[in-house]
Design an enzyme around this catalytic site. Sequence first.
Site, PDB file in Angstrom:
ATOM      1  N   TYR A   1      -9.048   8.949  -8.632  1.00 51.59           N
ATOM      2  CA  TYR A   1      -9.351   7.882  -9.597  1.00 51.59           C
ATOM      3  C   TYR A   1      -8.242   6.837  -9.672  1.00 51.59           C
ATOM      4  CZ  TYR A   1     -13.584  10.069 -11.499  1.00 51.59           C
ATOM      5  OH  TYR A   1     -14.850  10.568 -11.675  1.00 51.59           O
TER       6      TYR A   1
ATOM      7  N   GLU B   1     -13.953   7.802  -0.262  1.00 56.01           N
ATOM      8  CA  GLU B   1     -14.104   8.991  -1.107  1.00 56.01           C
ATOM      9  C   GLU B   1     -14.558  10.209  -0.301  1.00 56.01           C
ATOM     10  OE1 GLU B   1     -16.640   7.808  -4.349  1.00 56.01           O
ATOM     11  OE2 GLU B   1     -15.110   6.479  -5.185  1.00 56.01           O
TER      12      GLU B   1
HETATM   13  P1  IDP Z   1     -19.131   5.293 -13.007  1.00 52.58           P
HETATM   14  O1  IDP Z   1     -18.725   6.750 -12.956  1.00 52.58           O
HETATM   15  O2  IDP Z   1     -20.469   5.102 -13.655  1.00 52.58           O
HETATM   16  O3  IDP Z   1     -18.996   4.616 -11.665  1.00 52.58           O
HETATM   17  P2  IDP Z   1     -16.653   3.917 -13.767  1.00 52.58           P
HETATM   18  O4  IDP Z   1     -16.597   2.637 -14.539  1.00 52.58           O
HETATM   19  O5  IDP Z   1     -16.277   3.879 -12.307  1.00 52.58           O
HETATM   20  O6  IDP Z   1     -18.096   4.565 -13.986  1.00 52.58           O
HETATM   21  O7  IDP Z   1     -15.673   4.927 -14.507  1.00 52.58           O
HETATM   22  C1  IDP Z   1     -15.315   6.163 -13.924  1.00 52.58           C
HETATM   23  C2  IDP Z   1     -15.433   7.250 -14.961  1.00 52.58           C
HETATM   24  O8  IDP Z   1     -14.474   7.004 -15.990  1.00 52.58           O
HETATM   25  C3  IDP Z   1     -16.773   7.327 -15.678  1.00 52.58           C
HETATM   26  O9  IDP Z   1     -17.744   8.063 -14.998  1.00 52.58           O
HETATM   27  C4  IDP Z   1     -16.391   7.972 -16.992  1.00 52.58           C
HETATM   28  O10 IDP Z   1     -16.297   9.385 -16.819  1.00 52.58           O
HETATM   29  C5  IDP Z   1     -15.007   7.408 -17.235  1.00 52.58           C
HETATM   30  N1  IDP Z   1     -15.095   6.252 -18.129  1.00 52.58           N
HETATM   31  C6  IDP Z   1     -15.487   4.998 -17.824  1.00 52.58           C
HETATM   32  N2  IDP Z   1     -15.411   4.199 -18.905  1.00 52.58           N
HETATM   33  C7  IDP Z   1     -14.960   4.958 -19.899  1.00 52.58           C
HETATM   34  C8  IDP Z   1     -14.668   4.685 -21.278  1.00 52.58           C
HETATM   35  O11 IDP Z   1     -14.814   3.573 -21.781  1.00 52.58           O
HETATM   36  N3  IDP Z   1     -14.211   5.744 -21.997  1.00 52.58           N
HETATM   37  C9  IDP Z   1     -14.035   6.996 -21.464  1.00 52.58           C
HETATM   38  N4  IDP Z   1     -14.303   7.285 -20.170  1.00 52.58           N
HETATM   39  C10 IDP Z   1     -14.748   6.272 -19.411  1.00 52.58           C
END
Ligand code: IDP
Length: 141
Positions: A51, A128
Amino acid sequence: MAIERTLSIVKPDAVGKNVIGKIYDRFESAGLKVVAAKMKHLSRAEAEGFYAVHKARPFFNDLVSFMISGPVMIQALEGEGAILKNRKLMGATDPKQADKGTIRADFADSIDANAVHGSDSAENAAIEIAYFFASSEVYGR
Ligand code: IDP
């Protein structure tokens, strides 16, 4: 549409709920084939590396802690338009916003415990998949 590969992770919440098989059924029913798979309890360093793009985000530490809270099931999926197809099967990041019938709507509890990861672009999918699998461990066409 081109045959693609994407990286998918069944996150610790969904592994804990014993729904790996139900989630795999969604992939297979949509024409995606599991071409590599491993169960793994990620180390903190592995989760932080995976990440790394989110390092500056306020939720980074919580995300990493969640991802190492239990084993995950990691798979490469192959099929026509696999990247977008998997993102559609997953639903929105926040399960409250996710369309009915998506994996996150049906199996996720919150934006952080949201059941699955899926690559969001061809470039990230390649990075990935290589992060978790040697090319000799991917059994695609
Ligand atoms: P995605 O998994 O739908 O691609 P991303 O924006 O890439 O979403 O974010 C990666 C992961 O980080 C998400 O799946 C979620 O677990 C976590 N995440 C994203 N935004 C938030 C937030 O605002 N609060 C807490 N966790 C978040």
